[in-house]
Design an enzyme around this catalytic site. Structure first.
Site, mmCIF file in Angstrom:
data_model
loop_
_atom_site.group_PDB
_atom_site.id
_atom_site.type_symbol
_atom_site.label_atom_id
_atom_site.label_comp_id
_atom_site.label_asym_id
_atom_site.label_seq_id
_atom_site.Cartn_x
_atom_site.Cartn_y
_atom_site.Cartn_z
ATOM 1 N N THR B 14 0.806 -1.308 -0.017
ATOM 2 C CA THR B 14 0.101 -0.202 -0.045
ATOM 3 C C THR B 14 0.779 1.341 0.036
ATOM 4 O OG1 THR B 14 -1.619 -1.195 1.603
ATOM 5 C CG2 THR B 14 -2.065 1.012 1.134
ATOM 6 N N THR B 15 0.925 1.914 -1.187
ATOM 7 C CA THR B 15 1.745 3.011 -0.926
ATOM 8 C C THR B 15 0.899 4.456 -1.068
ATOM 9 O OG1 THR B 15 1.845 2.951 -3.634
ATOM 10 C CG2 THR B 15 3.737 2.131 -2.321
#
Lengths: 248, 236
Positions: B14-15
């Site tokens: 998850t960026t």
């Protein structure tokens, strides 16, 4: 116990519905020296008689701290007890790491019981040959549990396991109605009196062969030291449970 | 999800969040803890889901809210519910205290942060246990801070002054709720991703109470707006 048919392994039932290997494992517990536990509304006390393999040897410890709020007393195969002790300590540490609070006592005993039951349902394994008395304090109150090689566990007000434990249990049956309201000192003296009933005629209690552990709502698990044990054993001479009744 | 033969099947990290919840404000008051949040889930700059209930009751005496990626919020609610169910599994009636949940969440967030795949959330746990009020913030890295008041997102910038001036830890429930409503008024005016529907929930000795969503008070009939003083055409 006499030898039976159908007792070769854990995966064979007898026609009477018994698993003899499990029953034999419980015999191993009965061979261990006596340990007992009793609780009041605020304290749990564990008392055990330590065995000395020979004059040259030390005494085998029988009580182990699992966490600040929990301790065990063992009867049976010490090596098996070590495995369960390590397991319980690890579980308590993990619980503390995850939740920052103490492992609920009943839950840990349940886990030990599950682990023990596993060993009774496999062709390649043997049951643990040790019975534990688990003393613990949690938000649900003060607890004393007994675990068995069979994978059963029971909660008690007071219990004795090991060699000649019936004598101690008989003592308990006479006096356990006093335990709930007993002070810590009275509780320890009751425990030592019960042990005294279970020793052989030529043996005597001294600070070397007796082990007493205390756990309380505001008291982390604590072993009594040699001086304290000596004092209690001295007080034992004058201890009379009847006087406790008169107090009430 | 990228439908590309090279990358599909590989775990993604998850960026950046996709569907996000807005600010959360939580205050301790004399008899418990009150939390306020809006009812919006934004899809980037689009106000996509306007009627979302974001206050989760985790156990009899614990509330959980978070701002950030909403799917992570939903997952965490499931994880916390699992723990609560363990009392059923072990037959011992022992329910985790609010602090147990807070610490669990901190450990979970830290573990995911260490794998560089965080739960993209600022978490708020509120509860009332054994006569004690409990309020904690667990952030995206797993930092765990217990406090008397907690704000996430834009509320941390706009609302601390209001809280500081009008709230104290021994105020009444109504006073605390008013402070939260004032804060959301300001947020609706200043935060682009805020919404004018909010929901309050509080936890006290009796347990958890989650209220109906309410609309933030706004006033648009200022003379300046009516006469559009700023929009008069300038002539040379």
């Amino acid at each position: 116990m006499l030898k039976h048919l159908y007792d070769t392994d854990c995966v064979t039932w007898s026609p009477q519905g018994k698993l003899f290997q499990v029953e034999y494992a419980m015999e191993a517990v009965k061979q261990g020296s006596i340990c007992l536990g009793l609780k009041s509304s605020d304290y749990v006390v564990l008392c055990s008689l330590k065995r000395q393999p020979s004059e040259l040897a030390g005494y085998q410890e029988k009580q182990f701290k699992i966490d600040d709020h929990m301790a065990i007393a063992i009867a049976g195969l010490t090596a098996d007890a070590r495995v369960l002790c390590k397991y319980m300590r690890t579980e308590c540490l993990e619980y503390k790491y995850t939740y920052e609070s103490h492992h609920p006592v009943g839950r840990l005993v349940f886990k030990v019981a599950e682990k023990s039951q596993h060993k009774t349902q496999s062709g390649a394994k043997r049951p643990y040959g040790v019975g534990l008395l688990v003393a613990g304090i949690d938000p649900n109150g003060v607890h004393l549990f007994e675990t068995c090689p069979s994978g059963n566990y029971y909660e008690y007000k007071c219990q004795a396991i090991g060699s000649r434990s019936q004598a101690a249990r008989t003592y308990f049956e006479s006096w356990f109605h006093l335990f709930e309201k007993s002070t810590l000192e009275q509780l320890v003296l009751h425990g030592l009196s019960a042990i005294k009933k279970a020793i052989m005629e030529d043996e005597e209690l001294n600070e070397k062969n007796v082990e007493v552990g205390i756990l309380g709502k505001n008291q982390k698990f604590l072993h009594l030291n040699a001086q304290e044990l000596k004092d209690y054993i001295t007080k034992l001479e004058a201890f009379n449970p009847n006087s406790q009744i008169q107090q009430e | 999800m990228i439908f590309n033969s090279e990358l599909s099947g590989q775990q993604q990290h998850t960026t950046s969040p996709v569907v996000t919840g807005g600010s959360v404000i939580a205050l301790v008051y004399k008899g418990g803890v009150v939390i306020g949040t809006d009812t919006l889930c934004s899809y980037g700059s689009m106000a996509a889901f306007k009627n979302v209930e974001k206050i989760a009751q985790v156990s009899k005496n614990t509330l959980y809210v978070s701002s950030g990626e909403f799917s992570d919020f939903q997952q965490v609610v499931k994880e916390l519910a699992k723990i609560d169910r363990s009392a059923l599994q072990y037959d011992d009636g022992v329910h985790p205290s609010p602090r147990d949940y807070g610490n669990f969440l901190a450990r979970l967030s830290y573990k995911k942060r260490c794998k560089i795949n965080p739960l993209y959330l600022q978490n708020v746990i509120a509860g009332f246990h054994n006569g004690e009020r409990y309020l904690a913030l667990v952030d995206i890295y797993g930092t765990y801070l217990e406090s008397n008041f907690v704000t996430t997102g834009f509320a941390s910038y706009f609302c601390k002054a209001i809280i500081s001036n009008y709230w104290n830890e021994n105020c009444t429930l109504d006073q605390a709720k008013q402070v939260i409503r004032e804060c959301f008024k300001v947020l609706f005016c200043r935060d682009c991703r805020a919404h004018d529907m909010i929901q309050l929930g509080y936890v006290d000795e009796q347990g958890v109470h989650i209220e109906q969503a309410e609309r933030v008070e706004t006033k648009w009939d200022f003379n300046g707006f009516k006469t559009r003083a700023n929009e008069k055409l300038h002539t040379q």
